[in-house]
Enzyme design. Structure first.
Site, mmCIF file in Angstrom:
data_model
loop_
_atom_site.group_PDB
_atom_site.id
_atom_site.type_symbol
_atom_site.label_atom_id
_atom_site.label_comp_id
_atom_site.label_asym_id
_atom_site.label_seq_id
_atom_site.Cartn_x
_atom_site.Cartn_y
_atom_site.Cartn_z
ATOM 1 N N CYS A 23 -23.701 -15.042 -3.016
ATOM 2 C CA CYS A 23 -24.308 -14.330 -4.126
ATOM 3 C C CYS A 23 -24.187 -15.164 -5.382
ATOM 4 O O CYS A 23 -23.448 -16.137 -5.427
ATOM 5 C CB CYS A 23 -23.743 -12.918 -4.261
ATOM 6 S SG CYS A 23 -22.375 -12.776 -5.362
ATOM 7 N N SER A 51 -39.489 -19.529 2.026
ATOM 8 C CA SER A 51 -38.680 -20.265 1.057
ATOM 9 C C SER A 51 -38.380 -21.651 1.635
ATOM 10 O O SER A 51 -38.101 -21.779 2.832
ATOM 11 C CB SER A 51 -37.375 -19.500 0.828
ATOM 12 O OG SER A 51 -36.526 -20.236 -0.006
ATOM 13 N N ALA A 52 -38.416 -22.684 0.774
ATOM 14 C CA ALA A 52 -38.278 -24.057 1.280
ATOM 15 C C ALA A 52 -36.856 -24.430 1.679
ATOM 16 O O ALA A 52 -36.642 -25.176 2.633
ATOM 17 C CB ALA A 52 -38.781 -25.047 0.227
ATOM 18 N N HIS A 53 -35.848 -23.909 0.942
ATOM 19 C CA HIS A 53 -34.492 -24.446 1.163
ATOM 20 C C HIS A 53 -33.822 -23.951 2.433
ATOM 21 O O HIS A 53 -32.738 -24.408 2.780
ATOM 22 C CB HIS A 53 -33.608 -24.234 -0.073
ATOM 23 C CG HIS A 53 -33.202 -22.835 -0.366
ATOM 24 N ND1 HIS A 53 -31.895 -22.418 -0.356
ATOM 25 C CD2 HIS A 53 -33.929 -21.751 -0.714
ATOM 26 C CE1 HIS A 53 -31.833 -21.139 -0.690
ATOM 27 N NE2 HIS A 53 -33.050 -20.718 -0.922
ATOM 28 N N GLN A 73 -36.090 -16.272 6.799
ATOM 29 C CA GLN A 73 -35.133 -16.851 7.763
ATOM 30 C C GLN A 73 -35.762 -17.250 9.097
ATOM 31 O O GLN A 73 -35.102 -17.899 9.912
ATOM 32 C CB GLN A 73 -33.959 -15.894 8.005
ATOM 33 C CG GLN A 73 -33.027 -15.754 6.819
ATOM 34 C CD GLN A 73 -32.202 -17.015 6.515
ATOM 35 O OE1 GLN A 73 -32.160 -17.980 7.293
ATOM 36 N NE2 GLN A 73 -31.536 -17.025 5.369
ATOM 37 N N THR A 126 -46.557 -23.229 -14.914
ATOM 38 C CA THR A 126 -46.814 -24.505 -14.234
ATOM 39 C C THR A 126 -45.986 -24.568 -12.952
ATOM 40 O O THR A 126 -44.777 -24.340 -12.988
ATOM 41 C CB THR A 126 -46.426 -25.684 -15.168
ATOM 42 O OG1 THR A 126 -47.142 -25.519 -16.391
ATOM 43 C CG2 THR A 126 -46.761 -27.024 -14.542
ATOM 44 N N ASN A 157 -30.777 -12.534 7.787
ATOM 45 C CA ASN A 157 -30.066 -13.745 7.342
ATOM 46 C C ASN A 157 -28.610 -13.781 7.803
ATOM 47 O O ASN A 157 -28.036 -14.851 7.998
ATOM 48 C CB ASN A 157 -30.125 -13.862 5.813
ATOM 49 C CG ASN A 157 -29.887 -12.553 5.110
ATOM 50 O OD1 ASN A 157 -30.625 -11.583 5.306
ATOM 51 N ND2 ASN A 157 -28.845 -12.503 4.304
ATOM 52 N N GLY A 181 -37.929 -17.625 -2.271
ATOM 53 C CA GLY A 181 -38.102 -16.415 -1.477
ATOM 54 C C GLY A 181 -37.957 -15.145 -2.307
ATOM 55 O O GLY A 181 -38.654 -14.156 -2.078
ATOM 56 N N THR A 182 -37.062 -15.177 -3.263
ATOM 57 C CA THR A 182 -36.838 -13.974 -4.080
ATOM 58 C C THR A 182 -38.112 -13.626 -4.845
ATOM 59 O O THR A 182 -38.565 -12.474 -4.836
ATOM 60 C CB THR A 182 -35.656 -14.206 -5.046
ATOM 61 O OG1 THR A 182 -34.505 -14.527 -4.258
ATOM 62 C CG2 THR A 182 -35.362 -12.982 -5.892
HETATM 63 N N1 PLP Z 1 -34.894 -13.324 2.005
HETATM 64 C C1 PLP Z 1 -33.966 -13.700 2.891
HETATM 65 C C2 PLP Z 1 -33.939 -13.087 4.250
HETATM 66 C C3 PLP Z 1 -32.999 -14.666 2.529
HETATM 67 O O1 PLP Z 1 -32.077 -15.033 3.416
HETATM 68 C C4 PLP Z 1 -33.055 -15.221 1.237
HETATM 69 C C5 PLP Z 1 -32.030 -16.199 0.803
HETATM 70 O O2 PLP Z 1 -30.902 -16.176 1.221
HETATM 71 C C6 PLP Z 1 -34.063 -14.805 0.356
HETATM 72 C C7 PLP Z 1 -34.964 -13.851 0.785
HETATM 73 C C8 PLP Z 1 -34.166 -15.363 -1.022
HETATM 74 O O3 PLP Z 1 -34.736 -16.651 -1.000
HETATM 75 P P1 PLP Z 1 -34.478 -17.682 -2.207
HETATM 76 O O4 PLP Z 1 -33.053 -18.101 -2.132
HETATM 77 O O5 PLP Z 1 -35.439 -18.790 -1.929
HETATM 78 O O6 PLP Z 1 -34.808 -16.971 -3.457
#
Ligand code: PLP
Length: 366
Positions: free
Chosen positions: A311, A188-190, A168, A226, A140, A72-73
């Site tokens: 964090c 984001s997958a996790h 989220q 990759t 989140n 996600g980041t």
């Molecule tokens: N955006 C939101 C709202 C999140 O809650 C998070 C992760 O906590 C992220 C982005 C970042 O995702 P990732 O952990 O996959 O980089």
């Protein structure tokens, strides 16, 4: 000590679905770089494309609109990077993956209920005429769902790009990219029971992305390097798993936990209670104890919750979301449920809380 763990930190990372583990295990037998043209390369590519088609199917888009990322980041960063030298606006409660791309003076306030202040947003968008407006679909920390449609209309009026951090809410609430009418969406997958370190950015058709990382033409020249094929396979499998999961099971446990927790003490306050929320997230404060005291007591009982956004250093940092809502720091916890949460686990958490609160309030009354 051999007690079962109670994991209630799904918003940080959800446990892998059994079918995700199985899909990854199977994919481990296939070797090949997805860019290679030989049969092994093509077999690897086919696995990746299957997951891409799954994302396209649930978001109502063409597969070519999906760019795989490391999570996600990076997905948010890829979108925000387009506006690094331009004017962008976001809310004060965005994840740092968005917020750190936007100057503080361009971060819009939220109300005490945790929803973007639409009046201020309208004024700022009108006066600043930004190139990009970024808003998360659900927060989140509190689970509060943000007013995407209203803000999209404001952005559209001034010709701004609308980016949504959908990390989220993806698969916890239906999203159709064309219906949202936005230009980009990060996932984001996790957070849905897939592996960590993989995600995607969904883009409107025809978008040319400047490179965030240099060194390759993968992902139609939009993301160099990759791709994480095993992760991508896991993400596709997680989408399939959560798609056939009955979310009302989580919702029922969440409602029950909230109602019974509130009944334990008048000193418990639920954050964003009056706002629409994703029905797995419970953020609350208990003003007679610090979050560290509560976390420690729960941890001793084998219960994992969060006392703020996780964090990278593993420390609990001050919570910018609660600060933006005007909530006193230091007494908050976040409990987040998911596909593997059981009634017995909720009973256990409530039992531990009841005895904690009982002891604390007896002590305070002395
Ligand atoms: N955006 C939101 C709202 C999140 O809650 C998070 C992760 O906590 C992220 C982005 C970042 O995702 P990732 O952990 O996959 O980089």
């Amino acid at each position: 000590m051999n007690q079962p763990c109670v994991y209630l930190d799904y918003n940080a990372s959800a446990p892998l679905w059994p079918s995700v583990k199985e899909a990854i295990r199977e994919a481990m037998d296939i070797c090949g770089n997805p860019s290679a043209t030989h049969a092994d390369g093509r077999a690897t590519r086919a696995l990746m494309e299957k997951a891409r088609r799954k994302i396209a199917e649930v978001m109502d888009i063409n597969a070519a609109q999906v760019v795989f990322t490391s999570g996600g980041t990076e997905a948010n960063g890829l979108a925000m990077h387009m506006f690094a030298d331009k004017v962008s606006l976001c809310s004060q409660i965005e994840h740092p993956a968005v917020r750190e791309w936007v100057p503080e003076s361009h971060q819009l306030p939220v109300t005490s209920s945790g929803v973007l202040d639409l009046e201020v947003a309208a004024q700022r968008i009108e006066s600043l005429r930004p190139d990009c407006v970024s808003l998360m679909s659900a927060n989140n920390e509190t689970g509060v769902i943000q007013p995407l449609e209203e803000v999209k209309e404001m952005a559209e009026k001034v010709g701004a790009w609308m980016h949504v951090d959908g990390v989220q809410s993806f698969m916890k609430k239906p999203h159709s990219f064309p219906q949202m009418g936005i230009q980009s969406f990060a996932i984001s997958a996790h957070k849905i029971g897939g592996p960590q370190g993989v995600g995607a950015l969904i883009l409107q058709e025809g978008t040319i992305l400047p490179h965030l990382i240099r060194g390759g033409a993968q992902e139609r020249n939009r993301r160099a390097g990759t791709p994480n094929v095993l992760g991508i396979v896991g993400m596709g499998a997680a989408i399939e798993a959560i798609e056939s999961y009955d979310w009302s099971k989580t919702e029922r446990l969440w409602k029950d936990l909230q109602a019974r927790l509130k009944a334990l003490s008048p000193h418990i306050k639920i954050h964003g209670e009056e706002s629409p929320r994703i029905s797995n997230t419970l953020s609350f404060s208990y003003e007679l104890m610090t979050n560290e005291e509560m976390m420690m007591a729960l941890d001793l009982e084998g219960i994992s919750v969060s006392a703020g956004a996780a964090c990278s250093s593993g420390k609990v940092t001050e919570n910018h979301v609660l600060r933006a809502m005007g909530i006193q720091a230091g007494h908050n916890l976040r409990v987040s449920l998911g596909w593997d949460t059981t009634e017995a686990e909720i009973e256990k958490v409530l039992g531990v809380f009841e005895s904690l609160i009982h002891k604390q309030e007896k002590r305070t009354a002395l």
